[in-house]
Scaffold this motif. Structure first.
Motif, short mmCIF file in Angstrom:
data_model
loop_
_atom_site.label_atom_id
_atom_site.label_comp_id
_atom_site.label_asym_id
_atom_site.label_seq_id
_atom_site.Cartn_x
_atom_site.Cartn_y
_atom_site.Cartn_z
N ASN B 26 0.85 -1.19 0.00
CA ASN B 26 0.00 0.00 0.00
C ASN B 26 0.89 1.24 0.00
O ASN B 26 1.70 1.43 0.90
CB ASN B 26 -0.88 -0.05 1.25
CG ASN B 26 -1.88 1.07 1.29
OD1 ASN B 26 -1.57 2.20 0.93
ND2 ASN B 26 -3.07 0.78 1.74
N VAL B 28 0.46 4.44 0.50
CA VAL B 28 0.38 5.36 1.64
C VAL B 28 1.06 4.77 2.86
O VAL B 28 1.83 5.44 3.56
CB VAL B 28 -1.10 5.70 1.95
CG1 VAL B 28 -1.20 6.46 3.25
CG2 VAL B 28 -1.68 6.51 0.83
N HIS B 29 0.82 3.48 3.10
CA HIS B 29 1.49 2.84 4.23
C HIS B 29 2.99 2.87 4.05
O HIS B 29 3.74 3.08 5.00
CB HIS B 29 1.01 1.39 4.37
CG HIS B 29 -0.38 1.29 4.90
ND1 HIS B 29 -0.99 0.11 5.21
CD2 HIS B 29 -1.29 2.25 5.16
CE1 HIS B 29 -2.21 0.34 5.64
NE2 HIS B 29 -2.42 1.64 5.62
N LEU B 32 4.32 6.14 5.07
CA LEU B 32 4.30 6.31 6.52
C LEU B 32 5.36 5.47 7.21
O LEU B 32 5.99 5.91 8.18
CB LEU B 32 2.91 5.98 7.07
CG LEU B 32 1.87 6.99 6.60
CD1 LEU B 32 0.48 6.52 6.96
CD2 LEU B 32 2.14 8.34 7.21
N THR B 62 11.51 14.16 8.13
CA THR B 62 10.18 13.75 8.56
C THR B 62 9.17 14.85 8.28
O THR B 62 8.06 14.59 7.81
CB THR B 62 10.19 13.41 10.06
OG1 THR B 62 11.41 12.72 10.34
CG2 THR B 62 9.04 12.54 10.42
N GLY B 63 9.56 16.12 8.55
CA GLY B 63 8.61 17.20 8.33
C GLY B 63 8.48 17.58 6.87
O GLY B 63 7.39 17.66 6.33
N LEU B 66 8.76 14.17 3.78
CA LEU B 66 7.62 13.26 3.88
C LEU B 66 6.32 13.95 3.48
O LEU B 66 5.48 13.35 2.80
CB LEU B 66 7.53 12.73 5.30
CG LEU B 66 6.89 11.36 5.37
CD1 LEU B 66 7.77 10.35 4.68
CD2 LEU B 66 6.65 10.96 6.80
N SER B 67 6.16 15.22 3.87
CA SER B 67 4.89 15.86 3.49
C SER B 67 4.86 16.08 1.98
O SER B 67 3.78 16.00 1.37
CB SER B 67 4.65 17.16 4.25
OG SER B 67 5.83 17.77 4.63
N LEU B 68 6.02 16.32 1.36
CA LEU B 68 6.03 16.42 -0.10
C LEU B 68 5.62 15.09 -0.71
O LEU B 68 4.87 15.04 -1.68
CB LEU B 68 7.42 16.82 -0.58
CG LEU B 68 7.74 18.29 -0.40
CD1 LEU B 68 9.09 18.60 -0.99
CD2 LEU B 68 6.68 19.15 -1.06
N LEU B 70 3.72 12.81 0.64
CA LEU B 70 2.28 12.63 0.84
C LEU B 70 1.51 13.42 -0.21
O LEU B 70 0.51 12.96 -0.76
CB LEU B 70 1.89 13.11 2.23
CG LEU B 70 2.27 12.19 3.37
CD1 LEU B 70 1.76 12.72 4.68
CD2 LEU B 70 1.70 10.81 3.14
N PHE B 71 2.02 14.63 -0.49
CA PHE B 71 1.42 15.45 -1.52
C PHE B 71 1.42 14.70 -2.85
O PHE B 71 0.39 14.61 -3.54
CB PHE B 71 2.23 16.74 -1.69
CG PHE B 71 1.40 17.96 -1.52
CD1 PHE B 71 0.18 18.06 -2.13
CD2 PHE B 71 1.85 18.99 -0.73
CE1 PHE B 71 -0.59 19.18 -1.96
CE2 PHE B 71 1.08 20.10 -0.54
CZ PHE B 71 -0.13 20.21 -1.17
N MET B 74 -1.07 11.93 -2.85
CA MET B 74 -2.45 12.39 -2.91
C MET B 74 -2.81 12.87 -4.30
O MET B 74 -3.92 12.67 -4.77
CB MET B 74 -2.65 13.54 -1.92
CG MET B 74 -3.15 13.09 -0.60
SD MET B 74 -3.67 14.48 0.35
CE MET B 74 -2.20 15.45 0.42
N LEU B 75 -1.85 13.56 -4.96
CA LEU B 75 -2.18 14.15 -6.25
C LEU B 75 -2.19 13.13 -7.36
O LEU B 75 -2.79 13.34 -8.40
CB LEU B 75 -1.18 15.27 -6.57
CG LEU B 75 -1.30 16.48 -5.68
CD1 LEU B 75 -0.26 17.50 -6.04
CD2 LEU B 75 -2.68 17.09 -5.75
N ARG B 77 -2.95 9.72 -6.89
CA ARG B 77 -3.72 8.52 -6.59
C ARG B 77 -5.20 8.84 -6.71
O ARG B 77 -5.65 9.92 -6.37
CB ARG B 77 -3.37 8.11 -5.17
CG ARG B 77 -4.18 7.01 -4.63
CD ARG B 77 -3.81 6.82 -3.17
NE ARG B 77 -4.69 5.87 -2.55
CZ ARG B 77 -5.88 6.18 -2.11
NH1 ARG B 77 -6.31 7.40 -2.23
NH2 ARG B 77 -6.65 5.27 -1.56
N SER B 79 -8.69 8.66 -5.27
CA SER B 79 -9.07 8.46 -3.87
C SER B 79 -10.18 7.43 -3.74
O SER B 79 -10.48 6.97 -2.65
CB SER B 79 -9.52 9.78 -3.26
OG SER B 79 -10.61 10.27 -4.02
#
Lengths: 334, 193
Positions: B26, B28-29, B32, B62-63, B66-68, B70-71, B74-75, B77, B79
């Motif tokens: 997965n 997203v997993h 993470l 981590t800050g 990782l948020s990039l 996740l971005f 998200m963009l 995949r 949903s």
């Protein structure tokens, strides 16, 4: 007995555990009653009474709220990612409480006097978007997902002016440790009015970024109840929802405490003990935050980005060289 | 003794999370788990008495990184998909990955084996100020070159992300804006504006 207790407190692990416990308990308790305060305050601003029924002046309302939240059914959507769904509320409170570790209340009341306290602060505020994102994604709800995208965009953007703004006090005092920043202000005057007067503007930007990071009105675009139901917390019920709510208040309270410490001299003040001054300053800033919250309307997404990238970032970029030049001109940080 | 135990615990978690990050199906997993790996690395730095490095690791990796990521997830995949994007063709991937992993492992082992390790005791004094001084004196050139490189990357990213159609610059009509976004039209449809 006192001797052994004092000896025990010299052990760094015991000391850390003790102050950790004290901080968590204190912050959680205060947080509960800030919800009462905020509702009362909002009520008065809108010519209402606010909570009045439970206890004198509604003072027991937070307890009633907690009891209500605990009784609610714990719903998890079928299509949710169960583990992450349950993890997110815990993480969000955890990260918010983590900030409390480095807030210097007095020279003695300080859970961890980190050499890199300012960086720790920035690291945690950078991590704050993750629980929001996790909860939203795990809910498998389209409104939550939209709010997650907004939350991440907002979080990343406002991280930049926040980092730049807090560099101004760091340059002026020459240290990354929060307690040393306060100690320097006790000696040489508060940063909010110290020459070259950049501290004041840095405070404004830092305050703004703190508001945005906590997703408070007028920066509650990720939550936007009129468009997105309740944003990240749409699918959450009972105490899990309560935890998200709590994290927002903890974050707001602690960012006012940090502003008080970094820009308003922390425990510095005449006549009263340091702790009283620190708490008074923090509470005043918190009242100011609440006042802002109930006075403004929510920004649009593009206004949000404009404020960040067209005003806050260039402003702080100008503040840093001015502060640095002034500090070097006057023989480096004192 | 306690330090060794802690090191053992932290590195076990580190290896476990790293393995999970590359084996989980997965996306997203996976991101993470990678976050867990990066945060555990920060703990390793704390054990090595380098708090500056540890907090920077938290802020940047981590800050930030990782948020990039996740971005990105998200963009890219959809949903509506139930259990995330499945990564890779397993058998094909393994066949290709094995020699690469073997070569990397060999290189690492030889490199570690041939490096003379310093046995000097760790200085307990705060290192943050010292790092700052070194960066702005001994390593000034490298530091400045890196900042220029980052600036170039930033300008490049902006150039790549800029809207192609200059006539739409500054429009506020949501329909025009949507039409101007790449990928919003069905493939092969004529350009409307």
């Amino acid at each position: 007995m006192t001797d052994t207790l004092e000896e025990l407190m010299l052990n760094p692990v015991i000391r850390a555990l003790f102050w950790g416990l004290v901080m968590v308990t204190a912050v959680m308790t205060v947080t509960a009653w800030t919800t009462w305060f905020e509702r009362k305050f909002a009520g008065r601003m809108q010519s209402r009474m606010g909570p009045t029924l439970v206890g004198p002046a509604g003072l027991l309302q937070p307890l009633a709220d907690a009891a209500k939240l605990l009784q609610k059914e714990d719903l998890i959507p079928d299509s949710a990612d169960r583990f992450l769904f349950n993890l997110a509320p815990i993480l969000t409170v955890g990260f918010a409480l983590g900030v409390a570790a480095v807030v210097p209340f007095t020279p003695d009341i300080l859970a961890a006097d980190l050499d890199v306290g300012v960086l720790w602060l920035l690291a945690l505020s950078g991590l704050m978007v993750f629980p929001t994102w996790l909860g939203s994604w795990a809910s498998n709800n389209k409104y939550s997902l939209i709010s997650a995208m907004r939350a991440v965009a907002q979080g990343i953007s406002y991280e930049v002016p926040m980092v730049l703004a807090i560099m101004v006090p760091v340059i002026m005092t020459g240290t990354l440790s929060l307690s040393d920043i306060v100690a320097d202000q006790v000696k040489n005057g508060w940063l909010i009015y110290r020459m070259p007067f950049t501290g004041f503007f840095a405070f404004l930007v830092f305050f703004l970024a703190g508001l945005a990071e906590a997703n408070r009105i007028p920066f509650d675009i990720p939550e936007a109840e009129s468009e997105l139901v309740a944003g990240p917390t749409t699918e959450y019920t009972g105490m899990k929802f309560g935890l998200f709510y709590m994290a927002e208040y903890i974050h707001t309270l602690l960012s006012s405490a940090i502003c008080a410490a970094v820009f308003f001299g922390g425990w510095d003040g005449p006549f009263a003990p340091g702790l009283h001054w620190m708490l008074a300053k923090s509470v005043l800033l918190f009242v100011f935050l609440t006042w802002v919250r109930w006075s403004f309307l929510r920004f649009r997404s593009d206004q949000l980005m404009d404020i960040c990238w067209k005003y806050a970032v260039p402003a702080t970029l100008a503040l840093i060289p001015i502060t640095a030049l002034y500090t070097v001109w006057h023989g480096g940080a004192r | 003794m306690i330090e060794r135990l802690l090191f053992g615990a932290v590195s076990t978690v580190l290896v476990f999370t790293a393995l999970m990050a590359v084996t989980t199906r997965n996306l997203v997993h996976a991101v993470l788990w990678l976050g867990m790996t990066l945060a555990t690395t920060a703990m390793l730095y704390i054990l090595l008495q380098a708090p500056f490095l540890a907090t920077l690791q938290l802020i940047l990796y981590t800050g930030g990184v990782l948020s990039l990521m996740l971005f990105g997830v998200m963009l890219t995949r959809r949903s509506s998909e139930q259990d995330g994007v499945m990564v890779g063709n397993e058998s094909n991937g393994r066949r290709r990955a094995l020699p690469i992993v073997a070569i990397m492992l060999g290189l690492l082992v030889t490199a570690v084996g041939r490096t003379p390790l310093a046995n000097a005791p760790v200085s307990p004094s705060p290192t943050t100020a010292e790092i700052g001084k070194r960066i702005l004196s001994t390593h000034l050139l490298a530091f400045e070159l890196l900042s220029v490189l980052l600036l170039a990357a930033m300008v490049g990213a902006i150039v790549l992300a800029r809207r192609k159609d200059a006539s739409l610059e500054g429009t506020n009509d949501p329909r025009e804006r949507a039409a101007a976004l790449p990928g919003s039209r069905p493939a092969g449809a004529p350009k409307e504006v």
